[in-house]
Enzyme design. Sequence first.
Site, PDB file in Angstrom:
ATOM      1  N   GLU A 140       0.867  -1.191   0.000  1.00  0.00           N
ATOM      2  CA  GLU A 140       0.000   0.000   0.000  1.00  0.00           C
ATOM      3  C   GLU A 140       0.898   1.234   0.000  1.00  0.00           C
ATOM      4  O   GLU A 140       1.635   1.465   0.966  1.00  0.00           O
ATOM      5  CB  GLU A 140      -0.905  -0.014   1.230  1.00  0.00           C
TER       6      GLU A 140
ATOM      7  N   THR B  91      -4.292   6.021   2.213  1.00  0.00           N
ATOM      8  CA  THR B  91      -4.505   7.397   2.677  1.00  0.00           C
ATOM      9  C   THR B  91      -5.156   8.233   1.574  1.00  0.00           C
ATOM     10  O   THR B  91      -4.730   9.352   1.284  1.00  0.00           O
ATOM     11  CB  THR B  91      -3.188   8.040   3.153  1.00  0.00           C
TER      12      THR B  91
ATOM     13  N   LYS C 120     -11.100  -1.511   7.267  1.00  0.00           N
ATOM     14  CA  LYS C 120      -9.832  -1.377   7.981  1.00  0.00           C
ATOM     15  C   LYS C 120     -10.125  -0.847   9.381  1.00  0.00           C
ATOM     16  O   LYS C 120     -10.658   0.258   9.528  1.00  0.00           O
ATOM     17  CB  LYS C 120      -8.898  -0.416   7.240  1.00  0.00           C
TER      18      LYS C 120
END
Length: 208
Positions: free
Chosen positions: A40, A69, A129
């Site tokens: 990621e 993000t 998440k």
Amino acid sequence: MNVVSMLEEEKVVAVLRRLPSDTFLDVVRALLDGGVRAIEVTMDAPDGAELIQRARAALGDRVLLGAGTVFTREQMRAAKEAGASFFVSPHLDVDLLAAAEAWGVPMVPGVLTPSEIAAALRHGAQAVKIFPGSLVGPSYLRDLRGPFKDLKAMVTGGVGEENARAFLDAGAVAVGVGSSLFPKSDIEARDFASIAKRAERLVRLVRG
């Protein structure tokens, strides 16, 4: 991509946040050598999309590349065009979830409370998440899986070698691990062999 299958198979997602551009690919290769394939790349740096593009060009399908993000559609579009195959956000934004679904790219939104989890699932999230994991611990996830018995959750934030197995045992399908996999000291020393060994140790721990 079926993001749930990917998370369940890989167990570890390496979260690369604002790494130096000149060592980025070396770190990714070291992680791959250690068995960590899901990467990621966070979009909170101006070169996030560029780094994704570089990794995709250099490593192709050897690496499972996601963009993390993400806060805006513009970031998501840039990451998708660069070669990202999944999105991760630190929060729940149903508009971003809808955009990801329209583009055919799975998104894992960040959640913490039962209400946020219910909203994410209602708006089509395949997985969520739990963030920050360090705030709640494995027992919190275990309790969540009472009412949310089929919850597919990755736990990120304060996860490392010392607690990754505990989160998986509590029901997480995967963990997101950041700089504990690639300390700044190793990067500055260009000790990529140590990063590979650390990744291998973590993979053995979570898949064993």
